[in-house]
Write a protein that holds these residues in place. Structure first.
Motif, PDB file in Angstrom:
ATOM      1  N   ASP A 122       0.834  -1.206   0.000  1.00 54.69           N
ATOM      2  CA  ASP A 122       0.000   0.000   0.000  1.00 54.69           C
ATOM      3  C   ASP A 122       0.870   1.258   0.000  1.00 54.69           C
ATOM      4  O   ASP A 122       0.519   2.264  -0.636  1.00 54.69           O
ATOM      5  CB  ASP A 122      -0.931   0.003   1.208  1.00 54.69           C
TER       6      ASP A 122
ATOM      7  N   VAL B 262       1.177   4.501  -2.793  1.00 55.78           N
ATOM      8  CA  VAL B 262       1.268   5.948  -2.584  1.00 55.78           C
ATOM      9  C   VAL B 262       2.289   6.540  -3.551  1.00 55.78           C
ATOM     10  O   VAL B 262       2.031   7.539  -4.238  1.00 55.78           O
ATOM     11  CB  VAL B 262       1.661   6.274  -1.121  1.00 55.78           C
TER      12      VAL B 262
ATOM     13  N   HIS C  99       1.058   6.545  -7.300  1.00 55.60           N
ATOM     14  CA  HIS C  99       0.141   7.649  -7.625  1.00 55.60           C
ATOM     15  C   HIS C  99       0.882   8.984  -7.675  1.00 55.60           C
ATOM     16  O   HIS C  99       0.605   9.825  -8.542  1.00 55.60           O
ATOM     17  CB  HIS C  99      -0.995   7.705  -6.604  1.00 55.60           C
ATOM     18  N   TRP C 100       1.826   9.161  -6.753  1.00 53.96           N
ATOM     19  CA  TRP C 100       2.608  10.410  -6.770  1.00 53.96           C
ATOM     20  C   TRP C 100       3.399  10.519  -8.064  1.00 53.96           C
ATOM     21  O   TRP C 100       3.446  11.574  -8.699  1.00 53.96           O
ATOM     22  CB  TRP C 100       3.552  10.447  -5.567  1.00 53.96           C
TER      23      TRP C 100
ATOM     24  N   ALA D  48      -2.681   9.653  -4.242  1.00 51.87           N
ATOM     25  CA  ALA D  48      -1.596   9.223  -3.358  1.00 51.87           C
ATOM     26  C   ALA D  48      -1.979   9.417  -1.894  1.00 51.87           C
ATOM     27  O   ALA D  48      -1.767   8.530  -1.054  1.00 51.87           O
ATOM     28  CB  ALA D  48      -0.320   9.995  -3.679  1.00 51.87           C
ATOM     29  N   LEU D  49      -2.568  10.570  -1.589  1.00 53.11           N
ATOM     30  CA  LEU D  49      -2.984  10.842  -0.211  1.00 53.11           C
ATOM     31  C   LEU D  49      -4.096   9.890   0.220  1.00 53.11           C
ATOM     32  O   LEU D  49      -4.117   9.416   1.364  1.00 53.11           O
ATOM     33  CB  LEU D  49      -3.437  12.287  -0.076  1.00 53.11           C
TER      34      LEU D  49
ATOM     35  N   ALA E 225      -4.544   6.846  -0.927  1.00 57.05           N
ATOM     36  CA  ALA E 225      -3.959   5.519  -0.759  1.00 57.05           C
ATOM     37  C   ALA E 225      -3.232   5.379   0.573  1.00 57.05           C
ATOM     38  O   ALA E 225      -3.151   4.284   1.133  1.00 57.05           O
ATOM     39  CB  ALA E 225      -2.995   5.229  -1.905  1.00 57.05           C
ATOM     40  N   GLY E 226      -2.713   6.479   1.093  1.00 58.07           N
ATOM     41  CA  GLY E 226      -1.937   6.410   2.330  1.00 58.07           C
ATOM     42  C   GLY E 226      -2.675   6.827   3.575  1.00 58.07           C
ATOM     43  O   GLY E 226      -2.105   6.770   4.673  1.00 58.07           O
ATOM     44  N   GLN E 227      -3.948   7.212   3.445  1.00 62.11           N
ATOM     45  CA  GLN E 227      -4.642   7.804   4.586  1.00 62.11           C
ATOM     46  C   GLN E 227      -4.844   6.837   5.754  1.00 62.11           C
ATOM     47  O   GLN E 227      -4.922   7.267   6.911  1.00 62.11           O
ATOM     48  CB  GLN E 227      -5.990   8.372   4.143  1.00 62.11           C
TER      49      GLN E 227
ATOM     50  N   ASP F 266       7.047   9.705   1.927  1.00 63.97           N
ATOM     51  CA  ASP F 266       6.175   9.528   0.762  1.00 63.97           C
ATOM     52  C   ASP F 266       4.901  10.360   0.894  1.00 63.97           C
ATOM     53  O   ASP F 266       4.431  10.956  -0.087  1.00 63.97           O
ATOM     54  CB  ASP F 266       5.830   8.049   0.581  1.00 63.97           C
ATOM     55  N   MET F 267       4.353  10.410   2.097  1.00 57.99           N
ATOM     56  CA  MET F 267       3.174  11.257   2.300  1.00 57.99           C
ATOM     57  C   MET F 267       3.546  12.730   2.169  1.00 57.99           C
ATOM     58  O   MET F 267       2.770  13.539   1.635  1.00 57.99           O
ATOM     59  CB  MET F 267       2.549  10.969   3.656  1.00 57.99           C
TER      60      MET F 267
ATOM     61  N   ALA G  84       3.550  13.738  -1.406  1.00 55.81           N
ATOM     62  CA  ALA G  84       2.189  13.914  -1.916  1.00 55.81           C
ATOM     63  C   ALA G  84       1.583  15.228  -1.406  1.00 55.81           C
ATOM     64  O   ALA G  84       0.956  15.972  -2.171  1.00 55.81           O
ATOM     65  CB  ALA G  84       1.332  12.719  -1.504  1.00 55.81           C
TER      66      ALA G  84
END
Length: 429
Positions: free
Chosen positions: A325, A329, A332-333, A341-342, A344-346, A365-366, A369
């Motif tokens: 997962d 992120v 998508h970025w 991306a955000l 996917a990582g929430q 990574d977050m 994004a």
């Protein structure tokens, strides 16, 4: 010693000493009485390609060299000796210019060392020297234990400490691999792969390319599909950074196929396969191939379903469902979709990851994004989380330091920016 006297002849020894694997192929071809065109037909390439391969002093296609050498009967250990760096008999031995940096002028060398300003220049130079001329073995203890300790330093983000250990690990790895035991050869490949991974983080791409190439050589000699996959992955990442995305994609596709061919009967093999798919997805995303990238990411997610929630310590590919997962992120970025991306990582949390390095990668990574989304405060908060998990992941990676610099320049009063800049600027402990 090889049983065929051809490979202990003066010509063969000279080719090995001069690090000319192409000359060994020519020797074997001529011994069989084959023309360039005949060898080309066996390998599916032109006579001109064979001619260039035999004449070049530097290997440009490692796979072709291995296939050609096998076809004309060059023994594996003779070929590896011509590809591997020379062993030193003492620390004052004459340097052999096997490194890409070995013959650079002082200005270019200073530029190389300045590329990673947070790592002591002497340590990067020490690594450069070790790659040009392998140090003598140290005999400091069980190599397995020391390699495991080195991997732990990587997982902690202790980049400077790890960089200091690698030259001696490479020296002792070469000494062990001289036994010609497959396990020792695979272990040396893993040390080179670890070196490549670290140098990639530090932005030292030419050194990373050299170490990844050597990791592939020793993995192929060992016959270990997992070692070969790890080495191919590091090389593919280097190629991607050098804007050679198509080559990186082809290399990863071959590596994934090699792992899949094992039957994926163990968690270690399944982890390797999921990791290959993740890297394929990210490589495709960086190349702008959206459909392919998302398909690979979904396939990686399916492949990871059978794996435990937390990867066991010491696994060569520490992948897990949460780690897949996290790669999503990044996919998508890389595709330019910060919102996806955000999303996917929430739901990812620090406790989903067993190592400090992975926890910090969640933050960085977050942060990328959030930065692409135009949210400086959230970017700073994510980078502070990453720094608390592993300072090196923020301090030592040039791309992440670049975000910190831009934040400080463009949003100096945003919440968290002053604290972040102070934390990153503080001397490493």
């Amino acid at each position: 010693m090889p049983s065929d006297p051809l490979w202990s002849s003066a010509k063969a020894r000279e080719s090995v000493v001069r690090r000319q694997p192409g000359a060994l192929v020519r020797l074997g071809r001529e011994h069989r009485g084959w023309t360039l065109a005949e060898l080309g037909r066996h390998l599916g390439c032109s006579a001109a390609t064979i001619s260039r391969m035999e004449r070049r002093s530097q290997v440009t296609d490692l796979t072709l060299i291995h296939r050609a050498a096998s076809t004309v009967g060059v023994p594996q250990h003779v070929l590896v000796s011509s590809l591997a760096p020379p062993a030193s008999t003492g620390r004052t031995a004459t340097r052999v210019s096997a490194s890409p940096h070995a013959e650079e002028d002082p200005m270019r060398r200073r530029s190389l060392l300045a590329a990673t300003a947070t790592v002591p220049a002497a340590m990067l130079l020490g690594m450069d020297r070790a790659l040009a001329d392998t140090p003598p073995p140290t005999g400091r203890g069980a190599l397995d234990t020391r390699v495991a300790s080195a991997r732990e330093l990587y997982d902690k983000g202790a980049h400077t400490q790890l960089l200091a250990l690698l030259p001696d690990l490479l020296a002792d790895g070469h000494a062990a691999a001289s036994s010609r035991r497959e396990l020792d050869q695979a272990r040396l490949s893993s040390v080179y792969s670890l070196s490549a991974a670290l140098l990639l983080k530090l932005g030292s791409y030419e050194q990373a390319r050299l170490t990844a190439d050597r990791a592939r050589t020793w993995a192929e000699v060992s016959g270990s599909p997992l070692a070969a996959a790890a080495a191919s992955r590091e090389l593919a990442i280097v190629l991607r950074h050098q804007d050679r995305g198509e080559e990186a994609q082809a290399l990863m596709e071959s590596a994934a196929a090699g792992v899949e061919a094992t039957g994926l009967r163990t968690d270690a093999a399944s982890s390797a396969y999921a990791q290959m798919l993740c890297t394929l997805a990210y490589t495709a995303a960086r190349g702008g191939r959206r459909t392919e990238a998302l398909a690979m990411a979904e396939e990686a997610r399916r492949a990871a379903r059978r794996l435990p929630p937390l990867a066991p310590a010491g696994r060569l590919f520490p992948i897990s469902p949460a780690a897949v997962d996290l790669y999503t992120v990044g996919v998508h970025w890389a595709l330019g979709d910060a919102g996806a991306a955000l999303e996917a990582g929430q739901n990812l949390r620090s406790e989903d990851f067993p190592t400090a390095e992975r926890k910090a990668r969640l933050g960085t990574d977050m942060a990328r994004a959030w930065w692409a989304w135009g949210r400086p405060e959230q970017t700073a908060r994510a980078l502070l989380d990453a720094h608390r998990a592993s300072p090196g992941e923020v301090r030592d990676r040039p791309a992440i330091r670049g975000i910190v610099t831009e934040l400080a320049q463009r949003h100096p009063r945003a919440a968290g920016v002053r604290e972040l800049r102070a934390a990153v600027s503080a001397p490493a402990s």
